[in-house]
Design a protein around this motif. Structure first.
Motif, PDB file in Angstrom:
ATOM      1  N   VAL A  41       0.685 -10.816   7.408  1.00  0.00           N
ATOM      2  CA  VAL A  41       0.918 -11.925   6.166  1.00  0.00           C
ATOM      3  C   VAL A  41       1.624 -11.571   5.449  1.00  0.00           C
ATOM      4  N   ASP A  42       2.407 -12.638   4.859  1.00  0.00           N
ATOM      5  CA  ASP A  42       2.913 -13.165   4.002  1.00  0.00           C
ATOM      6  C   ASP A  42       2.708 -14.529   3.105  1.00  0.00           C
ATOM      7  N   LYS A  43       3.496 -14.961   1.920  1.00  0.00           N
ATOM      8  CA  LYS A  43       3.460 -15.987   1.917  1.00  0.00           C
ATOM      9  C   LYS A  43       3.879 -17.418   2.271  1.00  0.00           C
ATOM     10  N   TRP A  44       4.431 -16.996   3.335  1.00  0.00           N
ATOM     11  CA  TRP A  44       5.270 -18.193   4.269  1.00  0.00           C
ATOM     12  C   TRP A  44       4.143 -17.728   5.431  1.00  0.00           C
ATOM     13  N   GLY A  45       3.291 -17.629   5.742  1.00  0.00           N
ATOM     14  CA  GLY A  45       1.983 -17.368   6.922  1.00  0.00           C
ATOM     15  C   GLY A  45       2.480 -15.766   8.023  1.00  0.00           C
ATOM     16  N   LEU A  46       2.262 -15.779   8.650  1.00  0.00           N
ATOM     17  CA  LEU A  46       2.104 -15.782  10.024  1.00  0.00           C
ATOM     18  C   LEU A  46       3.693 -14.250  10.568  1.00  0.00           C
ATOM     19  N   ILE A  47       3.880 -12.598  10.275  1.00  0.00           N
ATOM     20  CA  ILE A  47       5.207 -12.251  10.987  1.00  0.00           C
ATOM     21  C   ILE A  47       5.353 -12.235  11.354  1.00  0.00           C
ATOM     22  N   GLY A  48       4.065 -11.359  11.861  1.00  0.00           N
ATOM     23  CA  GLY A  48       3.799 -10.882  12.946  1.00  0.00           C
ATOM     24  C   GLY A  48       3.426  -9.550  13.423  1.00  0.00           C
ATOM     25  N   TYR A  49       3.036  -8.812  15.028  1.00  0.00           N
ATOM     26  CA  TYR A  49       2.118  -8.240  14.854  1.00  0.00           C
ATOM     27  C   TYR A  49       2.617  -6.837  15.098  1.00  0.00           C
ATOM     28  N   ALA A  50       2.612  -5.641  14.098  1.00  0.00           N
ATOM     29  CA  ALA A  50       2.969  -4.391  14.111  1.00  0.00           C
ATOM     30  C   ALA A  50       2.585  -3.219  15.226  1.00  0.00           C
ATOM     31  N   ASP A  51       3.805  -2.874  16.165  1.00  0.00           N
ATOM     32  CA  ASP A  51       3.089  -2.224  17.212  1.00  0.00           C
ATOM     33  C   ASP A  51       2.094  -0.979  17.175  1.00  0.00           C
ATOM     34  N   PHE A  52       2.382  -0.064  16.178  1.00  0.00           N
ATOM     35  CA  PHE A  52       1.482   0.519  15.369  1.00  0.00           C
ATOM     36  C   PHE A  52       0.942   0.492  13.548  1.00  0.00           C
ATOM     37  N   TRP A  53      -0.008   0.861  12.864  1.00  0.00           N
ATOM     38  CA  TRP A  53       0.024   0.809  11.976  1.00  0.00           C
ATOM     39  C   TRP A  53      -1.174   2.478  10.866  1.00  0.00           C
ATOM     40  N   TRP A  54      -0.252   2.923  10.417  1.00  0.00           N
ATOM     41  CA  TRP A  54      -1.410   3.892   9.955  1.00  0.00           C
ATOM     42  C   TRP A  54      -1.612   3.279   8.357  1.00  0.00           C
ATOM     43  N   PRO A  55      -3.103   2.724   8.174  1.00  0.00           N
ATOM     44  CA  PRO A  55      -3.374   2.032   7.112  1.00  0.00           C
ATOM     45  C   PRO A  55      -3.165   3.179   5.966  1.00  0.00           C
ATOM     46  N   GLN A  56      -3.434   4.642   6.399  1.00  0.00           N
ATOM     47  CA  GLN A  56      -4.027   5.591   5.068  1.00  0.00           C
ATOM     48  C   GLN A  56      -2.675   5.850   4.287  1.00  0.00           C
ATOM     49  N   PHE A  57      -1.236   5.654   5.253  1.00  0.00           N
ATOM     50  CA  PHE A  57      -0.322   5.728   5.015  1.00  0.00           C
ATOM     51  C   PHE A  57       1.022   5.438   4.383  1.00  0.00           C
ATOM     52  N   GLY A  58       0.003   3.773   4.801  1.00  0.00           N
ATOM     53  CA  GLY A  58       0.976   2.347   4.443  1.00  0.00           C
ATOM     54  C   GLY A  58       2.353   2.554   5.138  1.00  0.00           C
ATOM     55  N   VAL A  59       2.325   3.639   6.660  1.00  0.00           N
ATOM     56  CA  VAL A  59       3.288   3.231   7.629  1.00  0.00           C
ATOM     57  C   VAL A  59       2.833   2.715   8.654  1.00  0.00           C
ATOM     58  N   ILE A  60       3.776   1.145   9.455  1.00  0.00           N
ATOM     59  CA  ILE A  60       4.018   0.922  10.478  1.00  0.00           C
ATOM     60  C   ILE A  60       5.619   1.407  10.868  1.00  0.00           C
ATOM     61  N   GLY A  61       4.629   1.554  12.871  1.00  0.00           N
ATOM     62  CA  GLY A  61       5.646   2.257  13.888  1.00  0.00           C
ATOM     63  C   GLY A  61       5.966   0.987  14.548  1.00  0.00           C
ATOM     64  N   GLU A  62       7.514   1.282  15.068  1.00  0.00           N
ATOM     65  CA  GLU A  62       7.975   0.140  16.090  1.00  0.00           C
ATOM     66  C   GLU A  62       8.555   0.757  17.393  1.00  0.00           C
ATOM     67  N   PHE A  63       7.572   0.555  18.287  1.00  0.00           N
ATOM     68  CA  PHE A  63       9.352   1.384  19.402  1.00  0.00           C
ATOM     69  C   PHE A  63       9.886  -0.264  19.770  1.00  0.00           C
ATOM     70  N   ASP A  64      11.431   0.973  20.205  1.00  0.00           N
ATOM     71  CA  ASP A  64      12.377  -0.214  20.179  1.00  0.00           C
ATOM     72  C   ASP A  64      12.927  -0.050  21.635  1.00  0.00           C
TER      73      ASP A  64
END
Length: 231
Positions: free
Chosen positions: A142-165
């Motif tokens: 989420v950001d100040k405008w609300g829900l952005i969405g759901y990330a397919d994959f998220w590695w919080p320890q690296f700050g990396v979002i992964g998305e399968f297209d």
């Protein structure tokens, strides 16, 4: 096909017949045909298919078949799923001791209805086989405008979002929901811009079917994004 009468399994030109006992609760009638109920069907898939195929099949059964999105445990959407883990476990208990019990336990411990597509399910299998750290699935942002969405994959320890297209995201009506393909591409770009603007997100990495089926390509993408394997 499962036949409780025959003594041995056999493969014909058009069908594979599995010799296996069937309890009365293992079957139900659908559209005039006697079929195995969801739990028993999933059990058979888990114990006969190769691991990756079994995971893709069971992940699909565990998620919402109407929305094609992640199923949040305890949510209203959970009631729409084809299969629940309780049904799968009950089918296993009814079956008793099975030759492929170890395989079933391996698949059972890995499947996850939060995988939003077959591509995401296969990606999880490849990530595990290639010994990448397990990601968080369907992490909401989420950001100040609300829900952005759901990330397919998220590695919080690296700050990396992964998305399968997958191509269907930009082509099939149930994903587009009335939007033109070009509009879907623009919307996805804006979504990614909002994700990248978050302080906890360092980067977003995307991959496609060709990267999953050639695992070395997925390795390169993740490494370039800053994901590191656990030592």
């Amino acid at each position: 096909m499962t036949d409780p009468v025959v003594a041995r399994s056999r493969k014909g030109a058009t069908r594979l017949v599995h010799a296996s006992p069937l309890a009365s609760t293992d079957t139900e009638w659908r559209y005039g045909y006697r079929v195995t109920e969801p739990g028993r069907t999933a059990l058979d898939l888990a114990t006969t298919l190769p691991f990756a195929e079994a995971v893709v099949s069971l992940d699909s059964a565990l998620r919402d078949p109407q929305e094609h999105g992640p199923v949040v445990p305890g949510s209203d959407e959970a009631d729409k799923t084809v299969l629940t883990l309780d049904q799968l476990d009950e089918a296993s208990r009814r079956r008793g001791t099975i030759r492929a019990h170890r395989r079933f336990k391996t698949v059972r411990s890995f499947v996850d209805g939060r995988s939003g597509s077959p591509g995401e399910s296969l990606s999880r299998v490849v990530l595990s086989e290639r010994e990448w750290p397990p990601p968080v699935l369907q992490q909401p942002f989420v950001d100040k405008w609300g829900l952005i969405g759901y990330a397919d994959f998220w590695w919080p320890q690296f700050g990396v979002i992964g998305e399968f297209d997958g191509y269907v995201k930009y082509s099939q009506g149930n994903y587009l929901r009335g939007a033109a393909p070009a509009d879907a591409v623009v919307a996805e770009k804006r979504r990614e811009d909002r994700l990248r603007a978050l302080p906890e997100v360092r980067t977003v990495v995307r991959w496609m079917w060709s990267d999953v089926t050639r695992a070395e390509r997925l390795d390169a993408l993740l490494a370039a994004a800053g994901v590191r394997k656990e030592r």
